[in-house]
Design a protein around this motif. Structure first.
Motif, PDB file in Angstrom:
ATOM      1  N   VAL A 488       0.834  -1.203   0.000  1.00 48.19           N
ATOM      2  CA  VAL A 488       0.000   0.000   0.000  1.00 48.19           C
ATOM      3  C   VAL A 488       0.872   1.257   0.000  1.00 48.19           C
ATOM      4  O   VAL A 488       1.696   1.459   0.897  1.00 48.19           O
ATOM      5  CB  VAL A 488      -0.961   0.015   1.192  1.00 48.19           C
ATOM      6  N   LEU A 489       0.664   2.075  -1.007  1.00 50.57           N
ATOM      7  CA  LEU A 489       1.314   3.381  -1.108  1.00 50.57           C
ATOM      8  C   LEU A 489       0.295   4.440  -0.734  1.00 50.57           C
ATOM      9  O   LEU A 489      -0.815   4.463  -1.276  1.00 50.57           O
ATOM     10  CB  LEU A 489       1.795   3.612  -2.546  1.00 50.57           C
ATOM     11  N   SER A 490       0.660   5.344   0.173  1.00 54.51           N
ATOM     12  CA  SER A 490      -0.265   6.416   0.538  1.00 54.51           C
ATOM     13  C   SER A 490       0.494   7.739   0.606  1.00 54.51           C
ATOM     14  O   SER A 490       1.700   7.777   0.862  1.00 54.51           O
ATOM     15  CB  SER A 490      -0.947   6.125   1.873  1.00 54.51           C
ATOM     16  N   PHE A 491      -0.223   8.817   0.376  1.00 54.58           N
ATOM     17  CA  PHE A 491       0.365  10.157   0.435  1.00 54.58           C
ATOM     18  C   PHE A 491      -0.763  11.180   0.468  1.00 54.58           C
ATOM     19  O   PHE A 491      -1.930  10.862   0.215  1.00 54.58           O
ATOM     20  CB  PHE A 491       1.296  10.424  -0.761  1.00 54.58           C
ATOM     21  N   ALA A 503      -4.501   6.560  -1.354  1.00 52.83           N
ATOM     22  CA  ALA A 503      -3.942   5.268  -0.959  1.00 52.83           C
ATOM     23  C   ALA A 503      -4.181   4.259  -2.068  1.00 52.83           C
ATOM     24  O   ALA A 503      -5.306   4.145  -2.579  1.00 52.83           O
ATOM     25  CB  ALA A 503      -4.559   4.796   0.348  1.00 52.83           C
ATOM     26  N   PHE A 504      -3.139   3.520  -2.443  1.00 48.99           N
ATOM     27  CA  PHE A 504      -3.210   2.578  -3.557  1.00 48.99           C
ATOM     28  C   PHE A 504      -2.607   1.238  -3.136  1.00 48.99           C
ATOM     29  O   PHE A 504      -1.475   1.192  -2.646  1.00 48.99           O
ATOM     30  CB  PHE A 504      -2.425   3.114  -4.763  1.00 48.99           C
ATOM     31  N   ASN A 505      -3.357   0.183  -3.332  1.00 52.53           N
ATOM     32  CA  ASN A 505      -2.830  -1.157  -3.100  1.00 52.53           C
ATOM     33  C   ASN A 505      -2.221  -1.658  -4.407  1.00 52.53           C
ATOM     34  O   ASN A 505      -2.938  -2.045  -5.333  1.00 52.53           O
ATOM     35  CB  ASN A 505      -3.939  -2.103  -2.629  1.00 52.53           C
ATOM     36  N   LEU A 506      -0.907  -1.650  -4.477  1.00 48.65           N
ATOM     37  CA  LEU A 506      -0.190  -2.007  -5.702  1.00 48.65           C
ATOM     38  C   LEU A 506       0.198  -3.478  -5.722  1.00 48.65           C
ATOM     39  O   LEU A 506       1.245  -3.858  -6.261  1.00 48.65           O
ATOM     40  CB  LEU A 506       1.055  -1.121  -5.830  1.00 48.65           C
ATOM     41  N   GLY A 507      -0.651  -4.304  -5.163  1.00 50.48           N
ATOM     42  CA  GLY A 507      -0.382  -5.728  -5.136  1.00 50.48           C
ATOM     43  C   GLY A 507      -1.664  -6.534  -5.073  1.00 50.48           C
ATOM     44  O   GLY A 507      -2.775  -5.994  -5.166  1.00 50.48           O
ATOM     45  N   THR A 510      -4.585  -8.299   0.292  1.00 52.45           N
ATOM     46  CA  THR A 510      -5.397  -7.260   0.929  1.00 52.45           C
ATOM     47  C   THR A 510      -4.535  -6.405   1.857  1.00 52.45           C
ATOM     48  O   THR A 510      -3.679  -6.918   2.585  1.00 52.45           O
ATOM     49  CB  THR A 510      -6.551  -7.891   1.729  1.00 52.45           C
ATOM     50  N   GLY A 511      -4.765  -5.101   1.803  1.00 50.56           N
ATOM     51  CA  GLY A 511      -4.053  -4.175   2.679  1.00 50.56           C
ATOM     52  C   GLY A 511      -5.038  -3.279   3.394  1.00 50.56           C
ATOM     53  O   GLY A 511      -6.242  -3.265   3.101  1.00 50.56           O
ATOM     54  N   GLN A 512      -4.526  -2.522   4.343  1.00 47.22           N
ATOM     55  CA  GLN A 512      -5.400  -1.637   5.117  1.00 47.22           C
ATOM     56  C   GLN A 512      -4.693  -0.312   5.349  1.00 47.22           C
ATOM     57  O   GLN A 512      -3.475  -0.241   5.492  1.00 47.22           O
ATOM     58  CB  GLN A 512      -5.768  -2.275   6.455  1.00 47.22           C
ATOM     59  N   VAL A 513      -5.499   0.751   5.390  1.00 48.02           N
ATOM     60  CA  VAL A 513      -4.969   2.078   5.636  1.00 48.02           C
ATOM     61  C   VAL A 513      -5.994   2.847   6.462  1.00 48.02           C
ATOM     62  O   VAL A 513      -7.194   2.534   6.430  1.00 48.02           O
ATOM     63  CB  VAL A 513      -4.668   2.793   4.295  1.00 48.02           C
TER      64      VAL A 513
END
Length: 553
Positions: A488-491, A503-507, A510-513
């Motif tokens: 997860v990339l966030s900015f 926020a982007f899940n580049l995979g 599952t991810g969380q933010v």
């Protein structure tokens, strides 16, 4: 925490003189966009016929790859006359009509200026090679051989072999960083600079809105002709040349990216600034120092408006950690640089294939592009999700691919004709056999089929571009607090009055933010933006993203 769903927040637009800052530019490769006269090759009239389509995407400008007179050894990047249109593409009147119609649609037109080198058929080179005492004897990079007859140093051509070619007329070598038929101009000669600035003035006076500047860091060479040092194996990078090319074995300290270039760029910028609302976009070709050079070339307001390097044009896929690494390096080397990001262009394999992306991943990447700080370039057909075409060896046109086949297949796979009609024999590109074969796989994703499907990727791109234009923070705001947590990339994007959390899940896991504290409104639902729960937690599945906005102050 107040989490709501709203379509957008009303926003003021960037001033007209800074349309380029955060603007979206659509690249057209004219040979392959639209053939209007049935010869199998795209042309200027064909582009004009498709301007309404380009405008419908919501982009700010169109960049047109070279259409100048040329022997076409490198398909227009070998110019023999900077002030005329090659008959293959039409006439100067055709270009004026294209320019007028684009402006009527609100589109700006940027043309591709190739200043570092010309064709060997250019009158300047013909005069220069005729002898050592004519008026243009030093307009190109000439050098005597070493005592044993070998080239003056070890510089290599990107297209393979030595960067030096022997000329029997002068009994000297001339420099060519690309094909032997593309001799390099000598920018240490003031008359050369003046002549090239006159070329730029010619097109600016005609009304073009700016330039994409090919190989901008190749303009100057080391005056002392010092040999390049070897590059350690661990530092070799295929972003500029394929790994099978020995070009990657050198650290190109002296053959390009010289400090004298900055003064010329300032001359070019000053000329551009004499005309209102124009912009210069530079291509920085350097595998080791691309971001640093980008920073130097865009620093302040006296050099280029924007540049792009090759970090996101590499074979290496964008992961959360890699994206953070790129932006961290950019911040440390050149905090005030203005980048122009591209995932695909006419020189690299299309990113759908290069990174092995399915449609869900392509959708996320389009939104990521429109969310990152910088301007954006889209390559024709990218909005359709086109994969790289498979061009058999017997159909190859690109000398680069022919030279390094089969380990490197060249650039033809990303240059095949644009696909307009699913059922047409040549996908609506031409009534004749195209100069490169139409890809049947690409034709299945043609414009007409996607236009009729509201859920198609084409419409997704339109919505993503519209979202960028709806939010000044996305278009030109600062980029803060970039974080990579797993995939997860966030900015944050922030322009002082508006803040957007991205926020982007580049995979595929599952991810969380968690949304920062504040009253956030989920935006981009029509693009698939995922909502947060009442506590501000966002669960992101594979290739999912969340965009949220709030007012400040």
């Amino acid at each position: 925490m107040n989490v709501q769903n709203t379509s957008h927040i009303a926003a003021a637009t960037v001033s007209n003189s800074e349309w380029w800052r955060g603007g979206v530019i659509y690249q057209v490769y004219p040979r392959s966009f639209q053939d209007s006269n049935g010869d199998g090759i795209g042309d200027l009239k064909g582009i004009t016929q498709r301007l309404e389509y380009i405008s419908s995407l919501g982009v700010d400008a169109v960049w047109i790859s070279p259409f100048f007179k040329s022997p076409m050894k490198d398909f227009g990047y070998d110019v023999s006359d900077y002030r005329d249109v090659d008959p293959m593409f039409g006439t100067m009147e055709d270009f004026r009509e294209l320019l007028d119609q684009a402006h009527a649609l609100g589109l700006r037109v940027m043309i591709d200026l190739v200043l570092s080198h010309t064709s060997d058929q250019h009158p300047w080179f013909r005069e220069s090679r005729a002898g050592r005492d004519n008026a243009k004897h030093n307009w190109y990079v000439w050098a005597d051989p070493q005592p044993d007859g070998t080239p003056p140093n070890n510089w290599l051509s990107i297209f393979g072999g030595s960067a030096w070619q022997w000329d029997t007329r002068r009994e000297q070598y001339y420099l060519h960083n690309f094909l032997t038929s593309q001799p390099d101009l000598n920018f240490h000669c003031r008359e050369v600079q003046d002549a090239l600035l006159d070329v730029a003035r010619f097109w600016l006076d005609m009304g073009v809105d700016g330039f994409r500047l090919d190989t901008i860091n190749f303009y100057f060479h080391d005056k002392q002709l010092r040999s390049n040092p070897a590059l350690p194996v661990s530092e070799r990078n295929a972003s500029i040349a394929p790994m099978v090319n020995p070009y990657n074995h050198q650290d190109h300290l002296y053959s390009k990216s010289q400090p004298e270039n900055l003064a010329f760029l300032e001359r070019l910028r000053a000329l551009t600034d004499e005309h209102e609302d124009r912009a210069c976009l530079g291509e920085v070709g350097d595998a080791q120092r691309g971001l640093e050079i980008m920073g130097e070339y865009t620093s302040g307001d006296k050099r280029m408006h924007m540049c792009y390097a090759f970090e996101f044009l590499e074979k290496r896929r964008i992961t959360a950690s890699y994206a953070k690494q790129v932006f961290d390096q950019l911040e440390s080397k050149a905090g005030d640089a203005w980048a122009c990001w591209a995932f695909s262009n006419h020189d690299v394999a299309r990113h759908a294939s290069r990174w092995g992306l399915d449609e869900a991943a392509l959708r996320l990447h389009s939104v990521l592009m429109m969310s990152l700080r910088g301007s954006a370039c889209l390559y024709q057909g990218e909005e359709l999700g086109l994969a790289e075409a498979d061009v058999p060896f017997e159909s190859l046109q690109d000398p680069y691919g022919i030279e390094f086949w089969p380990e490197f297949k060249g650039r033809d796979g990303c240059r095949t004709p644009m696909v307009w009609k699913t059922q047409d024999e040549n996908a609506g590109f031409s009534g004749a056999r195209p100069w490169l074969p139409v890809s049947a796989e690409q034709a299945a994703s043609a414009v007409d089929r996607q236009e009729s499907d509201p859920q198609a990727l084409l419409h997704h791109y339109r919505r993503a571009i519209a979202l960028r234009h709806s939010h000044p923070a996305l278009k030109s705001g600062a980029q803060l607090d970039m974080t990579a947590a797993g995939d997860v990339l966030s900015f944050l994007r922030d322009n002082g009055s508006e803040q957007i959390f991205c926020a982007f899940n580049l995979g595929t896991e599952t991810g969380q933010v968690t949304l920062p504290q504040g009253d956030w409104h989920i935006i981009g639902q029509d693009l698939g933006s995922v909502a947060a729960d009442a506590s501000g937690q966002v669960a992101l599945g594979a290739w999912q993203f969340c965009l949220a906005a709030r007012r400040k102050g």
